[in-house]
Write an enzyme that holds these catalytic residues in place. Structure first.
Site, PDB file in Angstrom:
ATOM      1  N   ARG A 146       0.836  14.838  13.296  1.00 10.77           N
ATOM      2  CA  ARG A 146       1.243  14.668  11.907  1.00 10.77           C
ATOM      3  C   ARG A 146       1.274  15.970  11.091  1.00 10.77           C
ATOM      4  NH1 ARG A 146      -1.183   9.100   9.721  1.00 10.77           N
ATOM      5  NH2 ARG A 146       0.708   9.203   8.475  1.00 10.77           N
ATOM      6  N   PRO A 147       2.133  16.899  11.499  1.00 11.87           N
ATOM      7  CA  PRO A 147       2.274  18.134  10.715  1.00 11.87           C
ATOM      8  C   PRO A 147       2.960  17.851   9.369  1.00 11.87           C
ATOM      9  CG  PRO A 147       3.936  18.046  12.443  1.00 11.87           C
ATOM     10  CD  PRO A 147       3.056  16.837  12.644  1.00 11.87           C
TER      11      PRO A 147
ATOM     12  N   CYS B  65      -4.523  12.930  13.273  1.00 14.56           N
ATOM     13  CA  CYS B  65      -5.340  11.721  13.185  1.00 14.56           C
ATOM     14  C   CYS B  65      -5.162  10.926  14.468  1.00 14.56           C
ATOM     15  CB  CYS B  65      -5.001  10.906  11.945  1.00 14.56           C
ATOM     16  SG  CYS B  65      -3.450  10.023  12.051  1.00 14.56           S
TER      17      CYS B  65
ATOM     18  N   ASP C 205       5.278  20.214   8.106  1.00 10.57           N
ATOM     19  CA  ASP C 205       6.287  21.270   8.012  1.00 10.57           C
ATOM     20  C   ASP C 205       7.539  20.835   7.257  1.00 10.57           C
ATOM     21  OD1 ASP C 205       6.447  19.610  10.441  1.00 10.57           O
ATOM     22  OD2 ASP C 205       8.302  20.702  10.803  1.00 10.57           O
TER      23      ASP C 205
ATOM     24  N   ARG D  65      -8.548  -0.220   5.144  1.00 11.79           N
ATOM     25  CA  ARG D  65      -7.739   0.808   4.489  1.00 11.79           C
ATOM     26  C   ARG D  65      -6.374   0.240   4.094  1.00 11.79           C
ATOM     27  NH1 ARG D  65      -7.119   6.309   7.585  1.00 11.79           N
ATOM     28  NH2 ARG D  65      -5.772   6.554   5.773  1.00 11.79           N
TER      29      ARG D  65
ATOM     30  N   ARG E 248      -4.388  11.083   4.423  1.00 19.18           N
ATOM     31  CA  ARG E 248      -3.393  12.136   4.556  1.00 19.18           C
ATOM     32  C   ARG E 248      -2.375  12.118   3.419  1.00 19.18           C
ATOM     33  NH1 ARG E 248      -2.406  14.325   9.075  1.00 19.18           N
ATOM     34  NH2 ARG E 248      -0.306  14.503   8.270  1.00 19.18           N
TER      35      ARG E 248
ATOM     36  N   ASP F  94       4.596   0.686  12.135  1.00 18.23           N
ATOM     37  CA  ASP F  94       3.359   0.067  11.657  1.00 18.23           C
ATOM     38  C   ASP F  94       3.192  -1.369  12.176  1.00 18.23           C
ATOM     39  OD1 ASP F  94       2.708   2.382  10.351  1.00 18.23           O
ATOM     40  OD2 ASP F  94       3.352   1.711   8.377  1.00 18.23           O
TER      41      ASP F  94
ATOM     42  N   ILE G  36       8.060   7.088  16.817  1.00 16.33           N
ATOM     43  CA  ILE G  36       7.720   7.787  15.566  1.00 16.33           C
ATOM     44  C   ILE G  36       6.467   8.650  15.751  1.00 16.33           C
ATOM     45  CG2 ILE G  36       7.218   7.503  13.105  1.00 16.33           C
ATOM     46  CD1 ILE G  36       9.995   6.490  13.840  1.00 16.33           C
TER      47      ILE G  36
ATOM     48  N   LYS H  75       0.835  -1.204   0.000  1.00 12.86           N
ATOM     49  CA  LYS H  75       0.000   0.000   0.000  1.00 12.86           C
ATOM     50  C   LYS H  75       0.871   1.256   0.000  1.00 12.86           C
ATOM     51  CE  LYS H  75      -1.683   1.649   4.078  1.00 12.86           C
ATOM     52  NZ  LYS H  75      -1.456   3.074   4.416  1.00 12.86           N
ATOM     53  N   ASN H  76       1.835   1.306   0.908  1.00 11.97           N
ATOM     54  CA  ASN H  76       2.590   2.548   1.084  1.00 11.97           C
ATOM     55  C   ASN H  76       3.619   2.790  -0.017  1.00 11.97           C
ATOM     56  OD1 ASN H  76       1.036   3.134   3.269  1.00 11.97           O
ATOM     57  ND2 ASN H  76       2.554   2.527   4.801  1.00 11.97           N
TER      58      ASN H  76
HETATM   59  C1  EPZ Z   1       4.289   6.932   6.334  1.00  9.63           C
HETATM   60  O1  EPZ Z   1       3.551   8.016   6.889  1.00  9.63           O
HETATM   61  C2  EPZ Z   1       3.310   5.774   6.238  1.00  9.63           C
HETATM   62  N1  EPZ Z   1       2.208   6.170   5.367  1.00  9.63           N
HETATM   63  C3  EPZ Z   1       2.802   5.402   7.620  1.00  9.63           C
HETATM   64  O2  EPZ Z   1       1.964   4.269   7.508  1.00  9.63           O
HETATM   65  C4  EPZ Z   1       3.999   5.031   8.496  1.00  9.63           C
HETATM   66  O3  EPZ Z   1       3.552   4.770   9.806  1.00  9.63           O
HETATM   67  C5  EPZ Z   1       5.002   6.198   8.521  1.00  9.63           C
HETATM   68  O4  EPZ Z   1       5.386   6.542   7.161  1.00  9.63           O
HETATM   69  C6  EPZ Z   1       6.267   5.893   9.302  1.00  9.63           C
HETATM   70  O5  EPZ Z   1       6.888   4.761   8.769  1.00  9.63           O
HETATM   71  C7  EPZ Z   1       2.362   6.115   4.038  1.00  9.63           C
HETATM   72  O6  EPZ Z   1       3.398   5.739   3.512  1.00  9.63           O
HETATM   73  C8  EPZ Z   1       1.180   6.476   3.217  1.00  9.63           C
HETATM   74  P1  EPZ Z   1       6.434  10.362   8.334  1.00  9.63           P
HETATM   75  P2  EPZ Z   1       4.146   9.500   6.864  1.00  9.63           P
HETATM   76  O7  EPZ Z   1       6.321  11.599   7.524  1.00  9.63           O
HETATM   77  O8  EPZ Z   1       4.846   9.704   5.571  1.00  9.63           O
HETATM   78  C9  EPZ Z   1       6.516  13.607  11.886  1.00  9.63           C
HETATM   79  C10 EPZ Z   1       0.010   3.005   7.866  1.00  9.63           C
HETATM   80  O9  EPZ Z   1      -0.561   2.498   8.885  1.00  9.63           O
HETATM   81  N2  EPZ Z   1       6.502  14.601  10.797  1.00  9.63           N
HETATM   82  O10 EPZ Z   1       7.692   9.576   8.248  1.00  9.63           O
HETATM   83  O11 EPZ Z   1       3.062  10.418   7.240  1.00  9.63           O
HETATM   84  C11 EPZ Z   1       5.147  12.921  11.971  1.00  9.63           C
HETATM   85  O12 EPZ Z   1       4.233  13.688  12.694  1.00  9.63           O
HETATM   86  C12 EPZ Z   1       0.580   4.403   7.910  1.00  9.63           C
HETATM   87  O13 EPZ Z   1       0.112   2.406   6.801  1.00  9.63           O
HETATM   88  C13 EPZ Z   1       6.643  15.941  11.105  1.00  9.63           C
HETATM   89  O14 EPZ Z   1       6.797  16.334  12.275  1.00  9.63           O
HETATM   90  O15 EPZ Z   1       5.200   9.388   8.037  1.00  9.63           O
HETATM   91  C14 EPZ Z   1       5.509  11.613  12.614  1.00  9.63           C
HETATM   92  O16 EPZ Z   1       5.566  11.771  14.007  1.00  9.63           O
HETATM   93  C15 EPZ Z   1       0.308   5.108   9.186  1.00  9.63           C
HETATM   94  N3  EPZ Z   1       6.599  16.858  10.076  1.00  9.63           N
HETATM   95  C16 EPZ Z   1       6.911  11.317  12.074  1.00  9.63           C
HETATM   96  O17 EPZ Z   1       7.414  12.561  11.591  1.00  9.63           O
HETATM   97  C17 EPZ Z   1       6.456  16.483   8.776  1.00  9.63           C
HETATM   98  O18 EPZ Z   1       6.430  17.355   7.897  1.00  9.63           O
HETATM   99  C18 EPZ Z   1       6.932  10.295  10.934  1.00  9.63           C
HETATM  100  O19 EPZ Z   1       6.132  10.736   9.852  1.00  9.63           O
HETATM  101  C19 EPZ Z   1       6.300  15.101   8.480  1.00  9.63           C
HETATM  102  C20 EPZ Z   1       6.344  14.188   9.510  1.00  9.63           C
END
Ligand code: EPZ
Length: 418
Positions: free
Chosen positions: A121-122, A116, A124, A396, A92, A304, A326, A22-23
């Site tokens: 999940r910002p 969520c 920035d 999902r 998202r 995950d 995370i 999926k991802n």
């Molecule tokens: C991806 O989410 C996956 N989703 C998530 O899978 C997975 O849990 C996550 O990576 C971590 O491995 C998809 O690939 C669609 P991140 P993503 O940006 O890209 C913080 C599932 O169940 N952060 O690496 O959103 C954020 O808040 C899902 O399949 C910022 O602060 O993950 C989090 O605490 C859930 N600012 C951490 O980093 C930003 O601009 C990791 O987020 C971006 C992220």
């Protein structure tokens, strides 16, 4: 809304075939926005989040057709550059359209996704990277609007190795002539797969899968065919389910190289795991040894799989600690597991799990994809009947999970809630 009824206590036996990731599929489908030529993406799982992504692509002006696990995407006139809130709030990952649309059209408007169940999940880090490439940002009515006469290549260093930000910037860079480098990039296998796809479109991508990615963008990308990699999180969930319920399961097509941290933890817990070119075999019986884990960006233990691992460890001999590094609030499943007799004490980002000899079936509620999967794992291992509500969360991210498990001998069925 569907629910699952699970009659637990039966071992799992047999072979299951792992679906496409999926991802990995989500950003690859979105990357087709970089070209007007047709793209054919195969091994795409049939899931709610994929359907949402295809709807988003259609809203933006793409023509989409699906046949089994293959998706064909082509141009249907000019593309729009606005991702509306009613789609973004469902998924998202919609925010990933920012990079490719900005690179092609110099403007994009995306509804801000908001938090969520698992964290704030910002975005920035995405925005910081796009700004480094010359985008100007403004906020309008809950949307973020980005503009740039034309993006310019840049050297970007991420403050955290965000998966989504890395993907967004790779796509922006692929459509921006010149060389962009992303440092402290995320190293997840899904990023590597996106790199392979962007290369097929005609961009020069090296280092995807390492913390330094170099993207040489070109103004006009071509169409391509691509087969999505197997889903390591579905694989991991099924391995943990087999370990918790006991039995012997072979997962055909599973890639052990993507799951080193999980396989190590499973072996420590006492499961027998054999990995080969064709897939992964697991055998397990009795209660596991308690094994602590800490979630980390890849190649660390994946966030995950934290919830399914916790479900497994509720039956551990002794106690262990599970640390979530995370997401800031990814422990909602702990209370639900408590309803089944688990002993879990959550303090901030750490959960102390004291193993119990058996879980009891109960009515429980899924709060996100992986929390839902954890409740299914617990239900398979528990005595008696577990009733998992809000299965739409599980749908999902897992293609007909109940069917896969039934083929492995589990007693699980989907019922339509009144
Ligand atoms: C991806 O989410 C996956 N989703 C998530 O899978 C997975 O849990 C996550 O990576 C971590 O491995 C998809 O690939 C669609 P991140 P993503 O940006 O890209 C913080 C599932 O169940 N952060 O690496 O959103 C954020 O808040 C899902 O399949 C910022 O602060 O993950 C989090 O605490 C859930 N600012 C951490 O980093 C930003 O601009 C990791 O987020 C971006 C992220």
């Amino acid at each position: 809304m569907d629910d699952f009824f699970i009659d637990g206590g039966l071992p799992l036996r047999g072979t299951a075939v792992v679906n496409g990731s999926k991802n990995a599929a989500l950003p690859i489908l979105i990357a087709t926005l970089l070209t007007d030529e047709p793209c054919v993406i195969s091994n795409v799982p049939r899931l709610r989040d994929i359907r949402t992504t295809l709807r988003l692509l259609e809203t933006l002006g793409k023509k989409v057709s699906v046949s089994g696990h293959t998706v064909r995407i082509s141009a249907a006139g000019a593309l729009k550059t606005t991702a509306p809130y009613d789609i973004v709030k469902q998924m998202r990952a919609s925010v990933l359209v920012a990079g490719p649309l900005l690179a092609r059209f110099g403007r994009v408007r995306v509804a801000l996704p908001g938090g969520c169940a698992i964290g704030l999940r910002p975005i920035d880090i995405h925005l910081q990277g796009l700004r480094a490439m010359g985008a100007r940002k403004s906020a309008e009515g809950g949307d973020v609007v980005l503009r740039a006469r034309s993006l310019r290549p840049a050297k970007v260093r991420l403050r955290f190795a965000s998966v989504g930000a890395t993907e967004n910037l790779m796509m922006a860079a692929a459509g921006t002539p010149g060389v962009t480098t992303i440092e402290n990039a995320a190293r997840e296998p899904e990023i590597e797969d996106l790199g392979v796809f962007l290369r097929s479109l005609g961009a020069g991508v090296t280092g995807a899968g390492t913390s330094r990615i170099r993207v040489e963008g070109v103004p006009l990308l071509r169409g391509a065919r691509h087969r999505v990699i197997p889903d390591r999180i579905e694989t991991g969930t099924l391995l943990i389910a087999a370990a918790a319920a006991g039995g012997t399961v072979f997962l055909r097509g599973a890639d052990a190289g993507q799951l080193t941290a999980l396989l190590g933890a499973l072996r420590k817990a006492g499961a027998r795991v054999r990995a080969g070119a064709a897939g992964i075999r697991i055998s397990s019986q009795g209660r596991p040894r308690a094994v602590s884990i800490q979630t980390r960006p890849h190649p660390g233990f994946p966030t995950d799989l934290q919830a399914p691992w916790m479900a497994y460890m509720t039956l551990g001999r002794g106690s262990c600690r599970i640390r979530e590094d995370i997401f800031e609030r990814r422990f909602i499943h702990a209370a639900e597991l408590g309803r089944m007799g688990a002993r879990i004490d959550v303090r901030g980002r750490t959960a102390a799990v004291t193993g119990v000899p058996a879980l009891e079936g109960a009515g429980v509620m899924a709060s996100d994809i992986r929390a839902g999967a954890a409740l299914v794992v617990a239900g398979l291992a528990a005595r008696g009947r577990t009733y998992v509500q809000r299965v739409y969360h599980i749908d999902r991210g897992y293609e007909r999970l109940e069917r896969t498990l039934r083929r492995l001998g589990a007693r699980i069925r989907r019922v339509r809630a009144p």
